[in-house]
Design an enzyme around this catalytic site. Structure first.
Site, PDB file in Angstrom:
ATOM      1  N   GLY A 350     -22.275  22.248  38.404  1.00  0.00           N
ATOM      2  CA  GLY A 350     -23.145  23.801  37.417  1.00  0.00           C
ATOM      3  C   GLY A 350     -21.682  24.525  38.305  1.00  0.00           C
ATOM      4  O   GLY A 350     -21.514  25.586  36.708  1.00  0.00           O
ATOM      5  N   GLU A 373       6.106  21.848  24.183  1.00  0.00           N
ATOM      6  CA  GLU A 373       6.853  21.454  24.439  1.00  0.00           C
ATOM      7  C   GLU A 373       6.804  19.962  24.304  1.00  0.00           C
ATOM      8  O   GLU A 373       7.279  18.885  25.036  1.00  0.00           O
ATOM      9  CB  GLU A 373       8.262  22.087  25.694  1.00  0.00           C
TER      10      GLU A 373
HETATM   11  C1  LIG Z   1       0.139  28.528  24.027  1.00  0.00           C
HETATM   12  C2  LIG Z   1       1.821  27.452  23.330  1.00  0.00           C
HETATM   13  C3  LIG Z   1       3.081  27.777  23.643  1.00  0.00           C
HETATM   14  C4  LIG Z   1       3.822  27.530  22.956  1.00  0.00           C
HETATM   15  N1  LIG Z   1       4.797  28.221  23.279  1.00  0.00           N
HETATM   16  C5  LIG Z   1       5.848  27.701  22.235  1.00  0.00           C
HETATM   17  C6  LIG Z   1       7.236  28.302  22.104  1.00  0.00           C
HETATM   18  O1  LIG Z   1       7.221  29.315  22.782  1.00  0.00           O
HETATM   19  N2  LIG Z   1       7.885  28.182  21.413  1.00  0.00           N
HETATM   20  C7  LIG Z   1       7.820  26.931  20.270  1.00  0.00           C
HETATM   21  O2  LIG Z   1       8.171  27.047  19.603  1.00  0.00           O
HETATM   22  N3  LIG Z   1       6.719  26.482  20.031  1.00  0.00           N
HETATM   23  C8  LIG Z   1       5.709  26.942  21.169  1.00  0.00           C
HETATM   24  N4  LIG Z   1       4.403  25.722  20.973  1.00  0.00           N
HETATM   25  C9  LIG Z   1       4.202  25.041  19.918  1.00  0.00           C
HETATM   26  C10 LIG Z   1       4.210  23.939  20.786  1.00  0.00           C
HETATM   27  O3  LIG Z   1       5.593  23.391  21.109  1.00  0.00           O
HETATM   28  C11 LIG Z   1       3.269  22.654  19.350  1.00  0.00           C
HETATM   29  O4  LIG Z   1       2.289  23.103  18.739  1.00  0.00           O
HETATM   30  C12 LIG Z   1       3.364  21.314  19.667  1.00  0.00           C
HETATM   31  O5  LIG Z   1       5.140  20.601  19.438  1.00  0.00           O
HETATM   32  C13 LIG Z   1       2.723  20.280  18.349  1.00  0.00           C
HETATM   33  O6  LIG Z   1       2.592  21.123  16.913  1.00  0.00           O
HETATM   34  P1  LIG Z   1       1.629  20.710  16.669  1.00  0.00           P
HETATM   35  O7  LIG Z   1       0.341  22.009  17.459  1.00  0.00           O
HETATM   36  O8  LIG Z   1       1.929  21.770  15.065  1.00  0.00           O
HETATM   37  O9  LIG Z   1       0.961  20.090  16.102  1.00  0.00           O
HETATM   38  P2  LIG Z   1       1.087  18.556  15.166  1.00  0.00           P
HETATM   39  O10 LIG Z   1       2.554  18.874  14.934  1.00  0.00           O
HETATM   40  O11 LIG Z   1       0.614  18.985  13.898  1.00  0.00           O
HETATM   41  O12 LIG Z   1       0.454  17.178  15.681  1.00  0.00           O
HETATM   42  C14 LIG Z   1      -0.907  17.604  15.394  1.00  0.00           C
HETATM   43  C15 LIG Z   1      -1.235  15.481  16.806  1.00  0.00           C
HETATM   44  O13 LIG Z   1      -0.647  14.603  15.718  1.00  0.00           O
HETATM   45  C16 LIG Z   1       0.265  13.784  16.791  1.00  0.00           C
HETATM   46  N5  LIG Z   1       0.931  13.333  15.849  1.00  0.00           N
HETATM   47  C17 LIG Z   1       2.020  13.783  14.910  1.00  0.00           C
HETATM   48  N6  LIG Z   1       3.395  13.264  14.345  1.00  0.00           N
HETATM   49  C18 LIG Z   1       3.467  12.148  14.981  1.00  0.00           C
HETATM   50  C19 LIG Z   1       3.568  10.664  15.221  1.00  0.00           C
HETATM   51  N7  LIG Z   1       4.467  10.779  14.412  1.00  0.00           N
HETATM   52  N8  LIG Z   1       3.054   9.934  15.415  1.00  0.00           N
HETATM   53  C20 LIG Z   1       1.879  10.288  16.484  1.00  0.00           C
HETATM   54  N9  LIG Z   1       1.225  11.279  17.091  1.00  0.00           N
HETATM   55  C21 LIG Z   1       1.888  12.268  15.951  1.00  0.00           C
HETATM   56  C22 LIG Z   1       0.457  15.313  17.744  1.00  0.00           C
HETATM   57  O14 LIG Z   1       0.416  14.179  18.708  1.00  0.00           O
HETATM   58  C23 LIG Z   1      -0.917  15.735  17.692  1.00  0.00           C
HETATM   59  O15 LIG Z   1      -1.565  15.471  18.411  1.00  0.00           O
HETATM   60  C24 LIG Z   1       3.435  26.534  21.742  1.00  0.00           C
HETATM   61  C25 LIG Z   1       2.138  26.106  21.184  1.00  0.00           C
HETATM   62  C26 LIG Z   1       1.449  26.790  22.506  1.00  0.00           C
HETATM   63  C27 LIG Z   1      -0.487  26.034  22.416  1.00  0.00           C
END
Ligand SMILES: Cc1cc2nc3c(=O)[nH]c(=O)nc-3n(C[C@H](O)[C@H](O)[C@H](O)COP(=O)(O)OP(=O)(O)OC[C@H]3O[C@@H](n4cnc5c(N)ncnc54)[C@H](O)[C@@H]3O)c2cc1C
Length: 393
Positions: A350, A373
């Site tokens: 807990g 990333e």
């Molecule tokens: C705290 C935080 C800090 C960040 N900092 C930065 C930053 O400084 N600069 C920046 O540019 N971005 C930044 N990001 C963004 C981050 O890089 C993205 O959130 C990440 O790349 C995933 O993109 P999305 O959230 O649109 O998910 P989506 O692309 O919509 O993916 C959703 C899910 O589907 C899966 N998926 C997608 N395509 C496929 C495929 N072809 N095959 C199998 N699975 C798939 C993904 O793995 C994920 O599980 C940040 C995010 C967070 C949460």
């Protein structure tokens, strides 16, 4: 059969003395300047500006850049140890240092002209200003090539329009690298990278995200409305921005792997301490074999991840191919850290579920490492691409 001569001793797993000295310095700093405030910053979503300023003074905001650009002239091994030690105490500070060095600053260092390096990298590397790097948009994360922000040429300038989201340091940065589409209908070949400055008319931070973890790290939307950017701020050639971004992420993944490693180590250490004092059924927790096995499994997983992280850093420092090793380290370390943090909460019972104990925060913070990333799925795609191209070696 004639026996071959045996050569020994070419692999040395000992870190150089100066790297261990750096670890000690960062450890002392994190203990004194970060640990006492971690939960206040987390609960209040307070960005630790003063700590970032101090890290800048220590050279840690330019650790991987040559001294002529305001950096500390060290390599990725030192950088991995720095991020690991910060994350051992607070993931948010580790993430801030990682995003600042690997993304905005490194993009300018690796792809920028000498003039751009002197004008923009110098203040970034010396910690005078923070950097943000904007690839992701509401409609394009993993599929980054689908981004919709546009850059239209107008005389000797470019005019940028669009919305970026999830930009680390989006609302606290003085300098930004922004990916935008300079040509339509050409897929990823139509994407270019630009350097923007805070205060450029039409460029502003939007919504600040309220997150599950990494709450002291600033994650913001960036809004671009007719932002006029001088042609001199185009990074490299027009149309190569996507390739540059992917290369920037290759290096960044080493730091996210180190971030995960540090948090796993922090959660593990909390368990070692807790199991030595918490008693159940007339004994300390660490006298129950089931708990001992959990500690042993955590240690094994962390040790394996550490080797992968340092190996990827070493390959980069040696100028050898490292992209596959970086993706392997990032995938393994981030998934490992989630498992370790989960087990750490379990071991605390807990007390792992309440905010008085550090494992609650590690559990929330580590999840980012399987997403930022490049998600775990994207890492598997990168690794698989290398396997198919190179064979199974
Ligand atoms: C705290 C935080 C800090 C960040 N900092 C930065 C930053 O400084 N600069 C920046 O540019 N971005 C930044 N990001 C963004 C981050 O890089 C993205 O959130 C990440 O790349 C995933 O993109 P999305 O959230 O649109 O998910 P989506 O692309 O919509 O993916 C959703 C899910 O589907 C899966 N998926 C997608 N395509 C496929 C495929 N072809 N095959 C199998 N699975 C798939 C993904 O793995 C994920 O599980 C940040 C995010 C967070 C949460």
């Amino acid at each position: 059969m004639k026996s071959l001569p045996i050569t020994r001793g070419t692999v040395d797993f000992t870190l150089p003395e100066h790297v261990e000295a750096l670890r000690e310095e960062v450890r002392r700093f994190a203990h004194k300047e970060i640990r006492p405030h971690v939960m206040t910053w987390d609960e209040g979503r307070i960005f630790p500006q003063e700590v970032m300023r101090q890290l800048g003074e220590m050279g840690m905001l330019g650790i991987i850049f040559p001294e002529q650009y305001g950096g500390a002239g060290m390599g990725y091994l030192e950088y991995a140890v720095l991020v690991e030690e910060l994350a051992r105490v607070d993931g948010s500070v580790g993430l801030g240092v990682a995003a600042h060095n690997s993304l905005c600053s490194n993009h300018i260092y690796a792809m920028g002209s000498e003039e751009q390096r002197l004008r923009y990298l110098k203040p970034l590397a010396s910690g005078e200003v923070l950097g943000t790097w904007a690839l992701t948009e509401p409609g394009s994360g993993s599929d980054a090539g689908a981004l919709r922000t546009t850059a239209r040429q107008a005389g000797d300038s470019w005019v940028l329009n669009g919305t970026k989201n999830f930009a680390t340091h989006g609302s606290v940065a003085g300098i930004a690298v922004v990916m935008a589409r300079t040509r339509t209908g050409t897929g990823t070949d139509g994407i270019s990278a630009f350097i923007l400055e805070q205060g450029m008319p039409g460029f502003r931070a939007g919504k600040q995200e309220n997150k599950l973890g990494m709450r002291a790290s600033d994650t913001s939307e960036l809004i671009l409305e007719d932002v006029v950017v001088p042609a001199a701020n185009l990074l490299g050639a027009e149309g190569v921005g996507f390739k540059q971004a992917m290369q920037t992420l290759d290096g960044g993944r080493i730091s996210i792997a180190a971030l995960a490693l540090g948090m796993a180590q922090g959660a593990f250490e909390a368990c070692v301490k807790y199991t030595a004092i918490r008693r159940t059924f007339g004994r300390c927790l660490n006298e129950h074999q089931a708990i001992q096995f959990k500690l042993a499994d955590m240690q094994v997983q962390i040790a394996a991840a550490r080797l992968l992280v340092y190996q990827a850093a070493w390959l980069k420092d040696q100028g050898r191919p490292y992209a596959k090793a970086a993706a392997i380290a990032k995938l393994h370390a981030s998934e490992m850290a989630c498992r370790v943090a989960d087990e750490a909460v379990q071991i605390h019972g807990g007390y792992g579920f309440i905010k008085d104990y550090p494992v609650e925060k590690f559990y929330r913070d580590v999840k980012l490492c399987t997403i930022g990333e490049g998600t775990s799925e994207i890492q598997r795609m990168v690794i698989a691409r290398h396997i198919i191209r190179e064979g199974c070696g």
